[in-house]
Write a protein that holds these residues in place. Structure first.
Motif, PDB file in Angstrom:
ATOM      1  N   VAL A  94       0.892  -1.182   0.000  1.00  0.00           N
ATOM      2  CA  VAL A  94       0.000   0.000   0.000  1.00  0.00           C
ATOM      3  C   VAL A  94       0.920   1.219   0.000  1.00  0.00           C
ATOM      4  O   VAL A  94       1.143   1.844   1.027  1.00  0.00           O
ATOM      5  CB  VAL A  94      -0.936   0.070   1.230  1.00  0.00           C
ATOM      6  N   GLY A 151       4.904   6.103  10.548  1.00  0.00           N
ATOM      7  CA  GLY A 151       3.903   5.375   9.772  1.00  0.00           C
ATOM      8  C   GLY A 151       2.923   4.690  10.697  1.00  0.00           C
ATOM      9  O   GLY A 151       2.984   4.852  11.926  1.00  0.00           O
ATOM     10  N   ALA A 152       2.027   3.907  10.091  1.00  0.00           N
ATOM     11  CA  ALA A 152       0.969   3.269  10.883  1.00  0.00           C
ATOM     12  C   ALA A 152       1.518   2.188  11.804  1.00  0.00           C
ATOM     13  O   ALA A 152       0.937   1.918  12.849  1.00  0.00           O
ATOM     14  CB  ALA A 152      -0.091   2.687   9.959  1.00  0.00           C
ATOM     15  N   SER A 153       2.650   1.570  11.442  1.00  0.00           N
ATOM     16  CA  SER A 153       3.202   0.539  12.337  1.00  0.00           C
ATOM     17  C   SER A 153       3.495   1.152  13.704  1.00  0.00           C
ATOM     18  O   SER A 153       3.039   0.641  14.734  1.00  0.00           O
ATOM     19  CB  SER A 153       4.499  -0.050  11.774  1.00  0.00           C
ATOM     20  N   HIS A 192      -3.114  -6.525  10.110  1.00  0.00           N
ATOM     21  CA  HIS A 192      -1.723  -6.327   9.676  1.00  0.00           C
ATOM     22  C   HIS A 192      -0.730  -6.845  10.730  1.00  0.00           C
ATOM     23  O   HIS A 192      -0.960  -6.714  11.937  1.00  0.00           O
ATOM     24  CB  HIS A 192      -1.478  -4.836   9.419  1.00  0.00           C
ATOM     25  N   CYS A 194       1.857  -5.682  11.890  1.00  0.00           N
ATOM     26  CA  CYS A 194       2.466  -4.734  12.837  1.00  0.00           C
ATOM     27  C   CYS A 194       1.773  -4.819  14.204  1.00  0.00           C
ATOM     28  O   CYS A 194       2.369  -4.441  15.213  1.00  0.00           O
ATOM     29  CB  CYS A 194       2.462  -3.310  12.301  1.00  0.00           C
ATOM     30  N   GLY A 247     -10.208  -1.209   6.750  1.00  0.00           N
ATOM     31  CA  GLY A 247      -9.409  -1.531   5.570  1.00  0.00           C
ATOM     32  C   GLY A 247      -8.294  -2.509   5.892  1.00  0.00           C
ATOM     33  O   GLY A 247      -7.243  -2.096   6.375  1.00  0.00           O
ATOM     34  N   VAL A 249      -5.233  -5.076   5.061  1.00  0.00           N
ATOM     35  CA  VAL A 249      -4.164  -4.942   4.085  1.00  0.00           C
ATOM     36  C   VAL A 249      -4.376  -5.857   2.872  1.00  0.00           C
ATOM     37  O   VAL A 249      -4.073  -5.480   1.741  1.00  0.00           O
ATOM     38  CB  VAL A 249      -2.788  -5.168   4.759  1.00  0.00           C
ATOM     39  N   ASP A 274      -7.189   0.137  13.353  1.00  0.00           N
ATOM     40  CA  ASP A 274      -6.098   0.306  12.402  1.00  0.00           C
ATOM     41  C   ASP A 274      -6.725   0.814  11.109  1.00  0.00           C
ATOM     42  O   ASP A 274      -7.366   0.060  10.380  1.00  0.00           O
ATOM     43  CB  ASP A 274      -5.363  -1.024  12.172  1.00  0.00           C
ATOM     44  N   ALA A 276      -4.917   2.468   8.679  1.00  0.00           N
ATOM     45  CA  ALA A 276      -3.710   2.896   7.961  1.00  0.00           C
ATOM     46  C   ALA A 276      -4.048   3.608   6.649  1.00  0.00           C
ATOM     47  O   ALA A 276      -3.624   4.726   6.416  1.00  0.00           O
ATOM     48  CB  ALA A 276      -2.798   1.701   7.717  1.00  0.00           C
ATOM     49  N   PHE A 277      -4.813   2.938   5.803  1.00  0.00           N
ATOM     50  CA  PHE A 277      -5.262   3.611   4.573  1.00  0.00           C
ATOM     51  C   PHE A 277      -6.783   3.645   4.497  1.00  0.00           C
ATOM     52  O   PHE A 277      -7.375   4.590   3.994  1.00  0.00           O
ATOM     53  CB  PHE A 277      -4.687   2.910   3.329  1.00  0.00           C
ATOM     54  N   ASP A 303      -2.235   6.654   8.165  1.00  0.00           N
ATOM     55  CA  ASP A 303      -1.070   7.108   7.407  1.00  0.00           C
ATOM     56  C   ASP A 303      -1.447   8.275   6.505  1.00  0.00           C
ATOM     57  O   ASP A 303      -2.561   8.332   5.998  1.00  0.00           O
ATOM     58  CB  ASP A 303      -0.555   5.968   6.505  1.00  0.00           C
ATOM     59  N   HIS A 305       1.144   8.861   4.220  1.00  0.00           N
ATOM     60  CA  HIS A 305       1.991   8.501   3.066  1.00  0.00           C
ATOM     61  C   HIS A 305       1.345   7.411   2.194  1.00  0.00           C
ATOM     62  O   HIS A 305       1.946   6.996   1.215  1.00  0.00           O
ATOM     63  CB  HIS A 305       3.412   8.131   3.502  1.00  0.00           C
ATOM     64  N   LYS A 306       0.158   6.988   2.571  1.00  0.00           N
ATOM     65  CA  LYS A 306      -0.537   6.034   1.708  1.00  0.00           C
ATOM     66  C   LYS A 306      -1.591   6.794   0.900  1.00  0.00           C
ATOM     67  O   LYS A 306      -1.311   7.319  -0.167  1.00  0.00           O
ATOM     68  CB  LYS A 306      -1.161   4.912   2.545  1.00  0.00           C
TER      69      LYS A 306
HETATM   70  C1  LIG Z   1      -3.814  -2.026   7.337  1.00  0.00           C
HETATM   71  C2  LIG Z   1      -2.383  -1.649   7.561  1.00  0.00           C
HETATM   72  N1  LIG Z   1      -1.945  -1.415   8.804  1.00  0.00           N
HETATM   73  C3  LIG Z   1      -0.688  -1.064   9.066  1.00  0.00           C
HETATM   74  C4  LIG Z   1       0.232  -0.921   8.040  1.00  0.00           C
HETATM   75  C5  LIG Z   1       1.639  -0.493   8.365  1.00  0.00           C
HETATM   76  O1  LIG Z   1       1.790   0.831   7.956  1.00  0.00           O
HETATM   77  P1  LIG Z   1       3.229   1.501   7.733  1.00  0.00           P
HETATM   78  O2  LIG Z   1       3.805   0.774   6.551  1.00  0.00           O
HETATM   79  O3  LIG Z   1       2.925   2.918   7.450  1.00  0.00           O
HETATM   80  O4  LIG Z   1       4.017   1.283   8.959  1.00  0.00           O
HETATM   81  C6  LIG Z   1      -0.172  -1.155   6.733  1.00  0.00           C
HETATM   82  C7  LIG Z   1       0.777  -1.056   5.624  1.00  0.00           C
HETATM   83  O5  LIG Z   1       0.484  -1.323   4.501  1.00  0.00           O
HETATM   84  C8  LIG Z   1      -1.513  -1.518   6.479  1.00  0.00           C
HETATM   85  O6  LIG Z   1      -1.968  -1.738   5.243  1.00  0.00           O
END
Ligand SMILES: Cc1ncc(COP(=O)(O)O)c(C=O)c1O
Length: 489
Positions: A94, A151-153, A192, A194, A247, A249, A274, A276-277, A303, A305-306
């Motif tokens: 993503v 980032g989202a992690s 995800h 993370c 959403g 991944v 979560d 993220a996107f 995020d 950046h996505k």
């Molecule tokens: C649903 C989801 N959560 C968390 C993440 C992790 O995000 P990041 O890559 O910004 O750390 C992603 C990355 O694609 C994701 O799709």
């Protein structure tokens, strides 16, 4: 006694000739603007030759080089071998594709070079502004707290840390060993990785991450979740948090967030999302119903950046209760103490809201892009990506040799080349080869995943440069490569 006027003590990194630097700098700026402008003229990706890897594997430079020489090496060895996500046909994982404005913002942030941590300087207020806008977008109260992250992690990790430390106020002091049971957290099987990292880092352990099975739409099974919570409680475990997906991944599935919020409330658990996107379509009225519940969460990770197309790296987290957020991370050190006046007088203390002290000024690119584009433009772009996903899904469904492998609730399309009679292993190997050949040819960069045991081609559209014809090229190429591989088998 030292002579302070000796030249050796006046050495600096600043250029001896600013005009020369200006000239090189202007050339770099022109080149980089062209690089972004001409994204579609290049191959999406190309392999890195051995000679380039050698050039990037040297001993530490001992003597000075001119900036021009260094820049030449960048142009030769680095720039041509990028990931490729500035390209209109990059849809892997993503990845957002950034913008020229984001690039310029990074340059300006870097010129100012603050550490966005504490004190009284405008970059902190820019971060606050960006977070306040984000609260508006996701329906969080202005009183809530937040921080930008890489980032989202990291955003997810900060949120789960806050949830864990909220569960028991002594955890920061005494650790989790002193709890009278084992903490457990609930996610869907599609969540995800993370979040697994989060529980591993926080001493909870991946064994205590309950990965609840999903239904045919890849949404968490509410009945199984409820059963698991009751069972855990009966067995003396300590449930502390439910994580919902806005959403996933793999397929972009949105869990039933409203129901998850209600369960968390009833059971006295933290509710984290979560997003993220996949929380970004909260911008669209047509997603209000599906994303209902985002605004009910105790925390959300996201995020820029996505799907806000901001240049790497920038994500963030919002925490509904500002006190809880602060209590999870605040440490008062003598050398960082607040003063009534001067540089350290401000009240915005991001140092107390996360784990990093020194932090770059990543808010500037978000601030500039949101100001420049406006939220209405973002609405159109996000909607465009969702429509492109539907267009691709329709083309796949209309093609006998392709198979849509999952529903398309948002911007992710999972499909594969299919031939009746081929074994599951052969189909998997064939589709993997198609993905690798797409990458190697530089034509398109989807990624892949495994859905119910099948290797699938996965197209995640967070790309503001993709046009309809790009998806037609993808479909034609997948079909061509699939047929070609069948014939050479
Ligand atoms: C649903 C989801 N959560 C968390 C993440 C992790 O995000 P990041 O890559 O910004 O750390 C992603 C990355 O694609 C994701 O799709």
């Amino acid at each position: 006694m030292l002579d302070l006027n000796t030249t050796v003590l006046e050495e600096t990194i600043d250029p001896s000739n600013w005009e020369e630097l200006r000239e090189t700098g202007h050339r770099m700026l022109d080149d980089m603007i062209n690089y972004i402008k001409q994204s579609s003229d290049r191959k999406v990706w190309q392999p890195i030759p051995a000679s380039v890897k050698e050039a990037l594997d040297t001993a530490v430079p001992r003597e000075e080089s001119s900036l021009d020489e260094v820049y030449d090496s960048f142009q030769k060895n680095v720039l041509p071998y990028a990931l490729g996500n500035t390209h209109p046909r990059f849809w892997g994982w993503v990845c957002g594709n950034g913008s020229a404005t984001g690039m310029l913002a990074d340059m300006m942030a870097s010129a100012m070079n603050p550490t966005t941590s504490f004190g009284e300087h405008a970059d902190l207020y820019v971060e606050k502004q960006v977070l306040d806008w984000t609260k508006e977008i996701y329906g969080f109260p202005k009183s809530s707290s937040g921080i930008l992250t890489t980032g989202a992690s990291l955003a997810n990790i900060l949120a789960i840390t806050t949830a864990r430390n909220f569960f028991n106020k002594d955890i920061r002091k005494r650790g989790i060993r002193n709890l009278d049971g084992q903490l457990v957290m609930y996610v869907s099987a599609e969540t995800h990785s993370c979040l697994q990292k989060a529980v591993e880092l926080l001493g909870i352990g991946s064994e205590n991450l309950r990965k609840i099975a999903v239904d045919e739409n890849f949404q968490v099974r509410i009945d199984l979740l409820e059963e698991q919570i009751q069972q855990d409680k009966a067995n003396g475990f300590l449930p502390f948090c439910i994580v919902g997906n806005a959403g996933t991944v793999n397929t972009g599935a949105i869990d039933d967030l409203e129901t998850l919020a209600a369960i968390a409330k009833r059971e006295g658990l933290w509710f984290h999302i979560d997003g993220a996107f996949g929380a970004v379509p909260k911008l669209l009225p047509e997603y209000t119903e599906r994303l209902k519940g985002v605004e009910l969460a105790d925390s959300i990770a996201f995020d820029y950046h996505k799907w806000f197309y901001v240049n790497y790296d920038v994500g963030g987290v919002l925490i509904r209760n500002p006190q809880t957020h602060k209590e999870a991370f605040e440490i008062n050190a003598n050398y960082l103490a607040h003063h009534e006046k001067g540089i350290i007088a401000g009240d915005l203390n991001f140092n107390h809201l996360g784990i990093e002290l020194s932090r770059g000024f990543r808010a500037l690119k978000v601030w500039m892009m949101l100001k420049e584009q406006g939220i209405e433009k973002y609405r159109r772009l996000v909607r465009q990506n969702i429509q492109q996903a539907r267009y691709l899904a329709e083309m796949v469904q209309a093609n006998d040799q392709l198979q849509l492998v999952a529903p398309v609730p948002m911007n992710i399309v999972c499909f594969r080349f299919y031939k009746e009679g081929l074994s599951a292993d052969k189909l998997n190997a064939l589709n993997k080869e198609i993905v690798m050949q797409l990458h190697e040819s530089g034509i398109a960069a989807p990624s892949f995943t495994i859905i119910k045991g099948a290797y699938v081609i996965r197209v995640a559209i967070t790309n503001h440069r993709s046009k309809g014809e790009d998806f037609e090229i993808l479909v034609n190429e997948v079909q061509r490569l699939g047929e070609q591989l069948l014939n050479t088998d």
